[in-house]
Design a protein around this motif. Structure first.
Motif, short mmCIF file in Angstrom:
data_model
loop_
_atom_site.label_atom_id
_atom_site.label_comp_id
_atom_site.label_asym_id
_atom_site.label_seq_id
_atom_site.Cartn_x
_atom_site.Cartn_y
_atom_site.Cartn_z
N GLY A 59 0.83 -1.20 0.00
CA GLY A 59 0.00 0.00 0.00
C GLY A 59 0.86 1.25 0.00
O GLY A 59 1.81 1.37 -0.76
N GLU A 60 0.57 2.16 0.92
CA GLU A 60 1.36 3.38 1.02
C GLU A 60 2.48 3.26 2.06
O GLU A 60 3.09 4.25 2.44
N GLY A 61 2.77 2.04 2.46
CA GLY A 61 3.85 1.82 3.41
C GLY A 61 3.38 1.07 4.64
O GLY A 61 2.18 0.88 4.86
N LEU A 62 4.34 0.62 5.45
CA LEU A 62 4.05 -0.19 6.62
C LEU A 62 4.46 0.54 7.90
O LEU A 62 5.10 1.58 7.85
N THR A 63 4.12 -0.05 9.01
CA THR A 63 4.52 0.50 10.30
C THR A 63 5.95 0.06 10.62
O THR A 63 6.44 -0.94 10.07
N PRO A 64 6.64 0.77 11.51
CA PRO A 64 7.99 0.33 11.91
C PRO A 64 8.00 -1.09 12.44
O PRO A 64 8.95 -1.85 12.19
N GLU A 65 6.95 -1.47 13.17
CA GLU A 65 6.88 -2.83 13.72
C GLU A 65 6.77 -3.87 12.61
O GLU A 65 7.35 -4.96 12.71
N GLN A 66 6.05 -3.55 11.55
CA GLN A 66 5.94 -4.48 10.42
C GLN A 66 7.27 -4.61 9.69
O GLN A 66 7.66 -5.71 9.28
N TYR A 67 7.96 -3.50 9.51
CA TYR A 67 9.29 -3.58 8.90
C TYR A 67 10.24 -4.39 9.77
O TYR A 67 11.08 -5.15 9.26
N ASP A 68 10.13 -4.24 11.08
CA ASP A 68 10.95 -5.04 11.99
C ASP A 68 10.69 -6.53 11.78
O ASP A 68 11.62 -7.34 11.71
N PHE A 69 9.40 -6.88 11.66
CA PHE A 69 9.03 -8.28 11.49
C PHE A 69 9.60 -8.84 10.18
O PHE A 69 10.18 -9.94 10.16
N ILE A 70 9.43 -8.10 9.10
CA ILE A 70 9.93 -8.57 7.80
C ILE A 70 11.44 -8.76 7.84
O ILE A 70 11.97 -9.79 7.40
N ALA A 71 12.15 -7.78 8.36
CA ALA A 71 13.61 -7.84 8.39
C ALA A 71 14.11 -8.99 9.25
O ALA A 71 15.15 -9.59 8.96
N GLU A 72 13.38 -9.31 10.30
CA GLU A 72 13.80 -10.38 11.21
C GLU A 72 13.52 -11.76 10.64
O GLU A 72 14.29 -12.71 10.87
N HIS A 73 12.44 -11.90 9.85
CA HIS A 73 12.00 -13.23 9.44
C HIS A 73 12.31 -13.59 7.99
O HIS A 73 12.23 -14.77 7.63
N PHE A 74 12.64 -12.62 7.15
CA PHE A 74 12.83 -12.91 5.73
C PHE A 74 14.11 -12.28 5.19
O PHE A 74 14.43 -11.14 5.51
N ASN A 75 14.79 -13.04 4.32
CA ASN A 75 15.91 -12.50 3.56
C ASN A 75 15.56 -12.26 2.10
O ASN A 75 16.34 -11.66 1.37
N PHE A 76 14.39 -12.77 1.68
CA PHE A 76 14.00 -12.70 0.26
C PHE A 76 12.57 -12.18 0.19
O PHE A 76 11.64 -12.83 0.66
N ILE A 77 12.40 -10.99 -0.40
CA ILE A 77 11.14 -10.24 -0.29
C ILE A 77 10.77 -9.65 -1.65
O ILE A 77 11.62 -9.09 -2.34
#
Length: 385
Positions: free
Chosen positions: A47-65
């Motif tokens: 969408g128009e972007g995510l929350t800092p907490e969502q970016y934290d989750f993605i960065a912690e759990h995925f290397n391929f996005i």
């Protein structure tokens, strides 16, 4: 010479150590692959972007996005390119090892890609779709038979890397011009064939402009059976890999088709390609039909957790290095993409060999798991140890 010899020995020892731990040395531009846990990837619209907490989750759990900015509100003044760039920066700041792909369709414009759409040269191909009792639907298509459109498309792919900070592109709709596919019905077989040929030229040119260490994955790659032909295999040589996006999506595929899709993934990966295997829960048809609109998210998630075993097991019996499992019931952050599943936290370890097939069943052993799949009955079991 002795120094070089010692360095060579050290290099081989490092590779051997990585393999023993379930690690695979990252190829040029590829994400770091590991068998330690189920190798996972995520693909969704921000969408128009995510929350800092969502970016934290993605960065912690995925290397391929893979990121797309859709869907955007009708009154949004932003564009997919800028939202994706912002998201890529946010993820890479938190996880410098992450590889982020930019969603870039090769068949028709997406409303959210405003910057690229404004630069499109000339006119689109216009298709009018008749709908019973409703207003005709107008669909626009890229005229890939034109050289200026091909150049525009590959320039936009290069911008995804050099302007917007991504590590490559995810090319959706790449097979639209193949015989019998959508474009044949829109522009006729002859022009569809010319447009399909142009896709190969565009992919090669995009790779040259992006750089040799940047990735191009296309969608879709499918198997075959007596009724459905193989789809996407011809694009493998000019790309870095593909998504298998349709595996048992609406539970309408034959056992032959599913078996050959698993094998198609395996063969492509053994050829050094990156494969994203998209798994779907059983309730997808009901969810798409709007029958679960009032179902609380936690309840939908619990059902998705029950349904994950079959697609995950099918992935595991065919997975090779650089294969990734992706699971959700839609393409937005709220549709399961940013949820986590217990199976992803369990130790897996490298496979002890290829899967053994007997009839329509597959059995495969990993260091910490035994996987069984019965395609005829659509059942599966994963025993973790």
């Amino acid at each position: 010479m002795k120094v070089k010899h010692r360095l060579g020995i050290i290099f081989l020892i490092v590779i051997a150590a990585n393999s023993a731990m379930g690690q695979e040395p990252a190829g040029k531009g590829l994400p770091q692959f590991s068998w330690d846990r189920v190798p996972v990837s995520v693909h969704f619209g921000i969408g128009e972007g995510l929350t800092p907490e969502q970016y934290d989750f993605i960065a912690e759990h995925f290397n391929f996005i893979t990121l797309t900015a859709g869907p955007l509100p009708k009154n949004s003044k932003g564009s997919a390119e800028l939202f994706t760039a912002e998201a890529a920066r946010a993820i890479k700041k938190r996880n410098p090892r992450a590889k982020v792909l930019f969603y870039w369709a090769s068949d028709k414009p997406k409303h959210q890609s405003k910057i690229s759409n404004e630069a499109y040269p000339g006119e689109y191909i216009i298709q009018t779709q008749k709908r019973n009792g409703q207003k005709d639907r107008i669909v626009k298509w890229f005229d890939l038979s034109r050289k200026d459109v091909q150049t525009w498309w590959s320039d936009a792919a290069a911008d995804a890397v050099h302007k917007y900070g991504c590590d490559g592109i995810f090319v959706d709709g790449a097979t639209a011009g193949t015989p019998g596919a959508t474009l044949s019905r829109v522009v006729g077989k002859k022009k569809a064939a010319a447009m399909d040929k142009a896709v190969f030229a565009m992919l090669k040119e995009a790779k040259r402009k992006m750089g040799p260490d940047k990735l191009i994955l296309f969608n879709p790659l499918h198997g075959y059976d007596g009724k459905r032909g193989q789809l996407g295999q011809e694009y493998i040589p000019v790309t870095d890999g593909a998504m298998v996006d349709d595996f048992d999506r609406l539970r309408a595929q034959s056992k032959q088709y599913m078996a050959n899709t698993i094998k198609t993934m395996r063969y492509a990966a053994k050829d050094g390609k990156v494969i994203i295997f998209k798994g779907w829960p059983r309730f997808l048809a009901a969810w798409r039909a709007g029958k679960m609109k009032k179902t609380p998210h936690d309840e939908v998630l619990r059902t998705a957790q029950k349904d994950i075993t079959f697609p995950l097991a099918c992935f595991l019996v065919g997975a090779e290095p650089n294969c990734y499992f992706c699971y959700s019931w839609g393409w937005t952050a709220k549709d399961g993409s940013l949820d986590w599943y217990p199976q992803f936290d369990k130790p897996l370890g490298p496979p002890k060999g290829d899967a053994v097939q007997k009839g329509w069943t597959f059995q495969r052993e990993f260091k910490h798991a035994s996987v069984f799949v019965d395609l005829e009955n659509r059942t599966a079991k994963i025993d973790w140890r």
